[in-house]
Design an enzyme around this catalytic site. Sequence first.
Site, short mmCIF file in Angstrom:
data_model
loop_
_atom_site.label_atom_id
_atom_site.label_comp_id
_atom_site.label_asym_id
_atom_site.label_seq_id
_atom_site.Cartn_x
_atom_site.Cartn_y
_atom_site.Cartn_z
N ASP A 264 0.79 -1.09 0.08
CA ASP A 264 -0.21 0.11 0.02
C ASP A 264 0.97 1.10 0.00
O ASP A 264 0.51 2.43 -0.75
CB ASP A 264 -0.83 -0.04 1.39
CG ASP A 264 -2.31 0.58 0.98
OD1 ASP A 264 -2.30 1.49 0.08
OD2 ASP A 264 -3.12 0.43 2.02
N HIS B 30 -6.20 4.95 6.65
CA HIS B 30 -5.16 5.82 6.06
C HIS B 30 -5.43 7.00 7.06
O HIS B 30 -6.27 7.25 7.70
CB HIS B 30 -5.71 5.95 4.90
CG HIS B 30 -5.26 4.94 3.92
ND1 HIS B 30 -4.27 4.96 2.88
CD2 HIS B 30 -5.77 3.62 3.45
CE1 HIS B 30 -3.99 3.86 2.42
NE2 HIS B 30 -4.98 3.07 2.92
N CYS C 37 -3.97 4.99 -2.30
CA CYS C 37 -4.36 4.13 -3.60
C CYS C 37 -4.57 4.88 -4.59
O CYS C 37 -5.31 5.93 -4.81
CB CYS C 37 -5.73 3.42 -3.24
SG CYS C 37 -6.46 2.40 -4.42
P1 HMG Z 1 -9.83 -5.62 -15.98
O1 HMG Z 1 -9.30 -4.53 -17.25
O2 HMG Z 1 -11.37 -5.23 -15.77
O3 HMG Z 1 -9.48 -7.22 -16.36
O4 HMG Z 1 -8.90 -5.61 -14.90
P2 HMG Z 1 -9.04 -7.86 -17.47
O5 HMG Z 1 -9.19 -9.37 -17.11
O6 HMG Z 1 -9.68 -7.55 -18.86
O7 HMG Z 1 -7.39 -7.51 -17.45
C1 HMG Z 1 -6.85 -6.54 -18.01
C2 HMG Z 1 -5.38 -6.87 -18.41
O8 HMG Z 1 -4.65 -7.11 -17.09
C3 HMG Z 1 -5.07 -7.94 -19.34
O9 HMG Z 1 -4.06 -7.54 -19.89
C4 HMG Z 1 -5.09 -9.13 -18.32
O10 HMG Z 1 -4.49 -9.98 -19.04
C5 HMG Z 1 -4.28 -8.57 -17.28
P3 HMG Z 1 -4.00 -7.34 -21.53
O11 HMG Z 1 -4.99 -8.64 -22.46
O12 HMG Z 1 -4.88 -6.09 -21.69
O13 HMG Z 1 -2.72 -7.40 -21.87
N1 HMG Z 1 -4.45 -9.07 -15.69
C6 HMG Z 1 -3.42 -9.38 -15.11
N2 HMG Z 1 -2.00 -9.02 -15.28
C7 HMG Z 1 -1.39 -9.75 -14.11
N3 HMG Z 1 -2.01 -10.23 -13.05
C8 HMG Z 1 -3.02 -10.31 -12.71
C9 HMG Z 1 -4.29 -9.98 -13.98
N4 HMG Z 1 -5.22 -9.89 -14.26
C10 HMG Z 1 -5.35 -9.50 -15.22
N5 HMG Z 1 -3.58 -10.82 -11.65
C11 HMG Z 1 -8.24 -6.03 -12.46
C12 HMG Z 1 -9.30 -6.14 -13.51
C13 HMG Z 1 -8.86 -6.73 -11.18
C14 HMG Z 1 -7.11 -7.09 -13.03
C15 HMG Z 1 -7.65 -4.72 -12.43
O14 HMG Z 1 -8.75 -3.96 -12.09
C16 HMG Z 1 -6.73 -4.70 -11.37
O15 HMG Z 1 -5.44 -5.38 -11.62
N6 HMG Z 1 -6.95 -3.90 -10.14
C17 HMG Z 1 -5.99 -3.77 -9.22
C18 HMG Z 1 -6.17 -2.46 -8.53
C19 HMG Z 1 -5.31 -2.39 -7.38
O16 HMG Z 1 -4.18 -2.95 -7.06
N7 HMG Z 1 -5.85 -1.42 -6.60
C20 HMG Z 1 -4.82 -1.03 -5.05
C21 HMG Z 1 -5.01 -2.14 -4.13
S1 HMG Z 1 -6.57 -1.99 -3.33
C22 HMG Z 1 -6.14 -0.92 -2.02
O17 HMG Z 1 -5.03 -0.19 -2.07
C23 HMG Z 1 -7.23 -0.66 -0.97
C24 HMG Z 1 -6.57 -1.42 0.35
O18 HMG Z 1 -5.31 -0.95 0.54
C25 HMG Z 1 -7.89 -1.19 1.48
C26 HMG Z 1 -7.99 0.14 1.93
O19 HMG Z 1 -7.14 1.02 1.87
O20 HMG Z 1 -9.12 0.35 1.58
C27 HMG Z 1 -6.27 -2.72 0.14
MG MG Z 2 -5.28 0.88 1.79
#
Ligand code: HMG
Ligand code: MG
Length: 275
Positions: free
Chosen positions: A5, A198, A229
């Site tokens: 994070d 946060h 984030c």
């Molecule tokens: P999408 O575009 O809807 O899904 O993303 P997709 O299946 O079409 O995938 C898009 C592209 O990513 C494709 O590649 C996939 O192959 C690839 P392309 O064909 O365009 O070349 N892909 C991946 N690559 C590597 N690893 C994977 C993966 N999955 C798909 N696992 C998806 C949906 C969920 C993948 C995307 O939205 C995503 O990765 N989101 C992550 C966002 C994130 O990490 N946010 C921060 C963390 S959450 C946070 O910080 C909150 C927290 O701290 C708690 C709080 O504070 O409240 C936890």
């Molecule tokens: Mg967080």
Amino acid sequence: MSPRDGLQNEPGLIATADKIALVDRLSNCGFSKVEVTSFVSPKWVPQLGDAAQVMQGITRKTGVSYCVLTPNLRGFEAAVAAGADEVAIFASASEGFSQKNINCSVAESIARFEPVLAAAMAIEMPVRGYVSCVTDCPYDGPTDPARVADVAAQLIGLGCFEVSLGDTIGAGTQETVTKMLDAVLAKVPAQQLAGHFHDTKGNALGNIEVSLDAGLRCFDASAGGLGGCPYAPGAKGNVATEKVVQLLHDKGFETGIDLQRLQETAAFAQSLKGK
Ligand code: HMG
Ligand code: MG
């Protein structure tokens, strides 16, 4: 949380070796768990595109569990291949943040997590669940506590051993956090809950105090207060781990954490910002 994070929102790419050094320093502070990185789409979070290399490079310390975020089955499989000890799935209590952060509705995300939980259970991998926006959402405004309780209970029902309650943008107050906890605790016991605050408005330590009063004993924090984030505008750092440890020690809790080493690690973490 600092390697995950803490760094995920940093605009300049941080060297893989520096991330590895941060994890290794944290391993030597006495923590039982370090959240190392995320196996998410590198298009969505470029900063963590080196997740596999970081996992490969760290020096694993006995007694420390190395946890990573996995949004889907693909991420889970990559996490297993990289040797993660624990994975975390992440849902939201608000629709707006769910769409912006993982590109699907809350219900769709729960359906997406089902095969991850099934695969994890088959190999006895512990799965943590996150619920974001537990008091406020940057897109939808204030969050209904009943909604947080529903999503938390669904994650426990799926098989998560613990749910971390995320005040993603640090807008929660002691009043709104208490109301939220009252609703969640009616469905999930305190031993299965963690607080993830946060510190955008400086409320995090106060929110941890009311969470302690409610029985929570697990808190997420980021050395040096790094964090934010990319899909939550206005989200600043996680509460600084060194401040949380100081608060807990002042209150007479034992943490097993070496505060001096942690302070040195916090300074190192801060030196990575803007590098
Ligand atoms: P999408 O575009 O809807 O899904 O993303 P997709 O299946 O079409 O995938 C898009 C592209 O990513 C494709 O590649 C996939 O192959 C690839 P392309 O064909 O365009 O070349 N892909 C991946 N690559 C590597 N690893 C994977 C993966 N999955 C798909 N696992 C998806 C949906 C969920 C993948 C995307 O939205 C995503 O990765 N989101 C992550 C966002 C994130 O990490 N946010 C921060 C963390 S959450 C946070 O910080 C909150 C927290 O701290 C708690 C709080 O504070 O409240 C936890
Ligand atoms: Mg967080």
